[in-house]
Enzyme design. Structure first.
Site, PDB file in Angstrom:
ATOM      1  N   LEU A  41       0.825  -1.206   0.000  1.00 31.88           N
ATOM      2  CA  LEU A  41       0.000   0.000   0.000  1.00 31.88           C
ATOM      3  C   LEU A  41       0.863   1.261   0.000  1.00 31.88           C
ATOM      4  CD1 LEU A  41      -3.144   0.958   1.282  1.00 31.88           C
ATOM      5  CD2 LEU A  41      -1.442   1.731   2.920  1.00 31.88           C
ATOM      6  N   HIS A  42       0.442   2.256  -0.747  1.00 32.64           N
ATOM      7  CA  HIS A  42       1.109   3.560  -0.730  1.00 32.64           C
ATOM      8  C   HIS A  42       0.114   4.616  -1.190  1.00 32.64           C
ATOM      9  CE1 HIS A  42       1.834   1.593  -4.606  1.00 32.64           C
ATOM     10  NE2 HIS A  42       1.881   2.793  -5.164  1.00 32.64           N
TER      11      HIS A  42
END
Length: 186
Positions: free
Chosen positions: A144-145
């Protein structure tokens, strides 16, 4: 480097087809297109760059700020100058899998990124978001980012609209230092 295709067949040497377009060659983008530094699988040990970046120095990793649960890093393939990402240290793919501390710090770092970008570059607005899963456009879906992309009035000119090319006025190392200096303390 901006190069114009010549209309003189003697000078073409089979390099391209004669037309009226000018071309901006960006061969460094080929690394992104070919998936250089992309993970080979979904696990943290499968070459995930977001797992390796925190082990680098801030300068080498382009890290702007470090927190307890997340860090802010410049995007190697930015949409605009100052394009940051907030990334959890933990290798997690889905937003719903973040724990409470990670969720709060990700939100706080997003706010801090906005403050730093306004202070350092006078950003007029932002595109903020995350692509969840490869079907949604995530380049690295396994980690995730969140993207924070600064925007300015008139920044969508002919280059990205017609030429599908971004012009970045500053080296990433210089942008990293500028934003690290502007990052809110406390």
């Amino acid at each position: 480097m901006l190069q114009c295709m010549t209309t003189d067949p003697e000078q073409q040497n089979g390099v391209g087809v004669q037309d009226a377009f000018q071309r901006l060659w960006t061969p460094h983008r080929m690394a992104y297109i070919q998936g250089e530094n992309k993970p080979t699988g979904p696990e943290a040990g499968d070459g995930c760059p977001f797992c390796g970046i925190p082990e680098m120095s801030d300068q080498d990793g382009l890290i702007v700020a470090r927190g307890r649960h997340v860090y802010a890093v410049l995007n190697l393939y930015p949409y605009n100058g100052g394009h940051l990402m907030v990334v959890p240290y933990r290798h997690v793919a889905d937003y719903t899998d973040l724990d409470a501390g990670e969720t709060v710090e990700l939100a706080e770092f997003t706010k801090s990124a906005m403050v730093a970008l306004r202070k350092a570059s006078g950003a007029h607005g932002f595109n903020i978001g995350m692509n969840q899963g490869s079907a949604a456009g995530a380049g690295i879906a396994a980690h995730l980012h969140q993207h924070i992309v600064p925007r300015w009035g008139g920044d969508t000119n002919f280059m990205p609209v017609v030429g599908h090319t971004r012009v970045l006025p500053q080296l990433l190392a210089d942008t990293r230092q500028m934003l690290a200096d502007a990052w809110p303390q406390g």
